[in-house]
Design a protein around this motif. Structure first.
Motif, PDB file in Angstrom:
ATOM      1  N   LEU A 165      11.623 -28.193  26.159  1.00 52.84           N
ATOM      2  CA  LEU A 165      12.177 -27.826  24.849  1.00 52.84           C
ATOM      3  C   LEU A 165      11.690 -26.443  24.418  1.00 52.84           C
ATOM      4  CD1 LEU A 165      11.608 -31.287  23.145  1.00 52.84           C
ATOM      5  CD2 LEU A 165      13.844 -30.221  23.537  1.00 52.84           C
ATOM      6  N   GLU A 166      12.611 -25.668  23.842  1.00 53.20           N
ATOM      7  CA  GLU A 166      12.263 -24.304  23.397  1.00 53.20           C
ATOM      8  C   GLU A 166      11.962 -24.277  21.900  1.00 53.20           C
ATOM      9  OE1 GLU A 166      12.383 -21.367  25.217  1.00 53.20           O
ATOM     10  OE2 GLU A 166      12.743 -22.501  27.073  1.00 53.20           O
ATOM     11  N   ASN A 167      12.523 -25.251  21.170  1.00 53.75           N
ATOM     12  CA  ASN A 167      12.489 -25.143  19.706  1.00 53.75           C
ATOM     13  C   ASN A 167      11.414 -26.017  19.052  1.00 53.75           C
ATOM     14  OD1 ASN A 167      13.783 -27.534  20.348  1.00 53.75           O
ATOM     15  ND2 ASN A 167      15.220 -27.428  18.630  1.00 53.75           N
TER      16      ASN A 167
ATOM     17  N   ALA B 271      13.013 -32.237  17.511  1.00 49.84           N
ATOM     18  CA  ALA B 271      13.542 -30.964  18.033  1.00 49.84           C
ATOM     19  C   ALA B 271      14.921 -31.180  18.656  1.00 49.84           C
ATOM     20  CB  ALA B 271      12.571 -30.368  19.049  1.00 49.84           C
ATOM     21  N   LYS B 272      15.084 -32.329  19.347  1.00 48.34           N
ATOM     22  CA  LYS B 272      16.396 -32.606  19.955  1.00 48.34           C
ATOM     23  C   LYS B 272      17.433 -32.858  18.848  1.00 48.34           C
ATOM     24  CE  LYS B 272      14.089 -34.997  23.728  1.00 48.34           C
ATOM     25  NZ  LYS B 272      13.767 -36.345  24.235  1.00 48.34           N
ATOM     26  N   ALA B 273      16.965 -33.463  17.745  1.00 50.32           N
ATOM     27  CA  ALA B 273      17.901 -33.842  16.671  1.00 50.32           C
ATOM     28  C   ALA B 273      18.382 -32.645  15.849  1.00 50.32           C
ATOM     29  CB  ALA B 273      17.243 -34.869  15.745  1.00 50.32           C
ATOM     30  N   ILE B 274      17.611 -31.540  15.836  1.00 52.38           N
ATOM     31  CA  ILE B 274      17.987 -30.452  14.922  1.00 52.38           C
ATOM     32  C   ILE B 274      18.582 -29.242  15.635  1.00 52.38           C
ATOM     33  CG2 ILE B 274      16.548 -30.991  12.915  1.00 52.38           C
ATOM     34  CD1 ILE B 274      14.848 -28.588  14.652  1.00 52.38           C
TER      35      ILE B 274
ATOM     36  N   GLY C 121      18.168 -36.687   4.989  1.00 57.43           N
ATOM     37  CA  GLY C 121      18.704 -35.328   4.831  1.00 57.43           C
ATOM     38  C   GLY C 121      18.350 -34.374   5.961  1.00 57.43           C
ATOM     39  N   LEU C 122      17.805 -34.866   7.071  1.00 56.67           N
ATOM     40  CA  LEU C 122      17.511 -33.977   8.206  1.00 56.67           C
ATOM     41  C   LEU C 122      18.833 -33.495   8.801  1.00 56.67           C
ATOM     42  CD1 LEU C 122      15.130 -32.952  10.091  1.00 56.67           C
ATOM     43  CD2 LEU C 122      15.914 -34.724  11.671  1.00 56.67           C
ATOM     44  N   LYS C 123      18.914 -32.150   8.983  1.00 53.18           N
ATOM     45  CA  LYS C 123      20.172 -31.580   9.508  1.00 53.18           C
ATOM     46  C   LYS C 123      19.887 -30.538  10.580  1.00 53.18           C
ATOM     47  CE  LYS C 123      23.004 -32.100   5.389  1.00 53.18           C
ATOM     48  NZ  LYS C 123      22.019 -32.697   4.504  1.00 53.18           N
ATOM     49  N   PRO C 124      20.848 -30.344  11.505  1.00 50.87           N
ATOM     50  CA  PRO C 124      20.699 -29.285  12.502  1.00 50.87           C
ATOM     51  C   PRO C 124      20.442 -27.937  11.816  1.00 50.87           C
ATOM     52  CG  PRO C 124      22.589 -30.658  13.035  1.00 50.87           C
ATOM     53  CD  PRO C 124      22.100 -31.112  11.694  1.00 50.87           C
ATOM     54  N   GLY C 125      19.626 -27.128  12.423  1.00 52.50           N
ATOM     55  CA  GLY C 125      19.348 -25.790  11.891  1.00 52.50           C
ATOM     56  C   GLY C 125      18.141 -25.744  10.974  1.00 52.50           C
ATOM     57  N   MET C 126      17.617 -26.915  10.611  1.00 51.96           N
ATOM     58  CA  MET C 126      16.496 -26.922   9.654  1.00 51.96           C
ATOM     59  C   MET C 126      15.189 -26.468  10.298  1.00 51.96           C
ATOM     60  SD  MET C 126      16.829 -30.271   7.242  1.00 51.96           S
ATOM     61  CE  MET C 126      17.688 -30.112   5.676  1.00 51.96           C
TER      62      MET C 126
ATOM     63  N   PHE D 255      12.104 -29.375   5.809  1.00 48.10           N
ATOM     64  CA  PHE D 255      11.884 -30.821   5.982  1.00 48.10           C
ATOM     65  C   PHE D 255      10.480 -31.020   6.537  1.00 48.10           C
ATOM     66  CE2 PHE D 255      12.454 -34.977   8.045  1.00 48.10           C
ATOM     67  CZ  PHE D 255      13.337 -35.651   7.197  1.00 48.10           C
ATOM     68  N   VAL D 256       9.672 -31.790   5.835  1.00 42.54           N
ATOM     69  CA  VAL D 256       8.329 -32.120   6.341  1.00 42.54           C
ATOM     70  C   VAL D 256       8.312 -33.620   6.619  1.00 42.54           C
ATOM     71  CG1 VAL D 256       5.865 -32.221   5.825  1.00 42.54           C
ATOM     72  CG2 VAL D 256       7.185 -30.228   5.124  1.00 42.54           C
ATOM     73  N   TYR D 257       7.900 -33.964   7.823  1.00 41.70           N
ATOM     74  CA  TYR D 257       7.872 -35.367   8.244  1.00 41.70           C
ATOM     75  C   TYR D 257       6.419 -35.771   8.452  1.00 41.70           C
ATOM     76  CZ  TYR D 257       9.702 -39.505  10.732  1.00 41.70           C
ATOM     77  OH  TYR D 257      10.047 -40.778  11.098  1.00 41.70           O
ATOM     78  N   ALA D 258       6.020 -36.891   7.882  1.00 44.32           N
ATOM     79  CA  ALA D 258       4.634 -37.365   8.039  1.00 44.32           C
ATOM     80  C   ALA D 258       4.695 -38.820   8.464  1.00 44.32           C
ATOM     81  CB  ALA D 258       3.871 -37.209   6.735  1.00 44.32           C
ATOM     82  N   ARG D 259       4.413 -39.050   9.724  1.00 44.86           N
ATOM     83  CA  ARG D 259       4.674 -40.372  10.317  1.00 44.86           C
ATOM     84  C   ARG D 259       3.353 -41.077  10.608  1.00 44.86           C
ATOM     85  NH1 ARG D 259       5.582 -42.363  15.679  1.00 44.86           N
ATOM     86  NH2 ARG D 259       7.512 -43.524  15.903  1.00 44.86           N
ATOM     87  N   PHE D 260       3.141 -42.187   9.963  1.00 47.41           N
ATOM     88  CA  PHE D 260       1.960 -43.036  10.182  1.00 47.41           C
ATOM     89  C   PHE D 260       0.644 -42.281  10.040  1.00 47.41           C
ATOM     90  CE2 PHE D 260       5.190 -45.309  12.998  1.00 47.41           C
ATOM     91  CZ  PHE D 260       5.563 -46.159  11.978  1.00 47.41           C
TER      92      PHE D 260
END
Ligand SMILES: C[S@@+](CC[C@H](N)C(=O)[O-])C[C@H]1O[C@@H](n2cnc3c(N)ncnc32)[C@H](O)[C@@H]1O
Length: 272
Positions: free
Chosen positions: A98-100, A68-71, A46-51, A120-125
């Motif tokens: 990157l600015e964002n 950051a590039k994806a959103i 469900g990750l979307k631009p603008g989030m 959206f909170v991402y927790a990787r490894f």
């Protein structure tokens, strides 16, 4: 089993690796090597631009930069308990221009972030390293907006395979898994995430498993990124004793028919 010198960083303490520069390279490789598969997980979750996104325990920030590039016109905040890694994350942002995306020191057991503020909170490894995952889940709940999604990416040793059959491989995985447990971690977290999120009150909880095989990333990268670094979970004596095992694993991996795989678990839950 007795545990040793537990800290809030659990079983991952960057700075205490024998070769920290190599570990940093491994983290970078771990971001780039299967990025396409990971981007699929992001959109399925469900990750979307603008989030407004939080990368929890962002480490050196390589993945936060990709998020950051994806959103697009959204923004990413990365927090991590390790000062050196946050400094590296600032450099990664600069070199990507990157600015964002922004980074800050932060402890997931004591998050100094506004409540109801992230989509959206991402927790990787990171969950595999936590002694108290349920505290982390409750803290994430507070900072998620209603309708916001937590997505955890992690592993489970029951989903690690290697061929040709190798006793040395099996013993190494078992020993290093026990070593991580002594440090407060949990190498079987992947299959436990569904239950943990459900118990913590998250809704629409779902786990998917994405296979990463040596066919995708090559047998040497499979060994390096997924297996051999685990030696850091052993005591000094155990490291010495593991040397013959490591030699056998490398030899087995050099065979033309060698193959390895691991399942990457992606568990999502929504705050309703
Ligand atoms: C294996 S690294 C993963 C880093 C990054 N997420 C990635 O995938 O490249 C685990 C990270 O968790 C961080 N960490 C461990 N315990 C933490 C805590 N209590 N609060 C914040 N970060 C923590 C470590 O400093 C480390 O950067």
């Amino acid at each position: 089993m007795s545990t040793q010198n537990l800290t809030d960083a659990g079983s991952y303490q960057f700075g205490k690796f024998k070769k920290n520069a190599e570990e940093l390279e491994r983290l970078k490789l771990q971001t780039t090597i299967a990025l396409k598969q990971e981007q699929e997980i992001w959109s399925e979750s469900g990750l979307k631009p603008g989030m407004k996104v939080l990368d929890l325990a962002c480490g050196p920030g390589f993945t936060a930069c990709e998020l950051a590039k994806a959103i697009g016109d959204g923004d990413v905040t990365g927090v991590d308990i390790n000062e050196e890694l946050i400094a590296t994350a600032h450099q990664a942002k600069e070199s990507e221009g990157l600015e964002n995306v922004s980074f800050a020191l932060g402890n997931l057991y004591d998050l100094n972030l506004p409540e109801n503020s992230f989509d959206f909170v991402y927790a990787r490894f990171v969950f595999q390293h936590l002694e108290k995952p349920e505290v982390a889940l409750s803290n994430v709940w507070k900072i998620l907006k209603p309708g916001g999604v937590l997505c955890i990416l992690d592993i489970d040793d029951n989903w690690t395979s290697f061929s040709p059959e190798s006793d040395a491989f099996v013993k190494f995985i078992r020993k290093t898994g026990a070593g991580q447990k002594r440090k407060g971690g949990n190498r079987l977290i992947g299959s436990q995430l569904f239950g943990l999120l459900t118990k913590a009150g998250y809704q629409e909880v779902s786990t998917t498993i994405k296979p990463i095989t040596s066919e995708d990333i090559g047998i040497n990268y499979f060994l390096g990124v997924a297996v051999l670094f685990r030696v850091e979970m052993l005591t000094r004596l155990q490291k010495l004793l593991a040397l013959p095992q490591l030699r056998k694993i490398k030899k087995a991996a050099a065979a033309p028919n060698a193959w390895g795989a691991l399942g990457v678990f992606a568990t999502t839950g929504t705050k309703r």
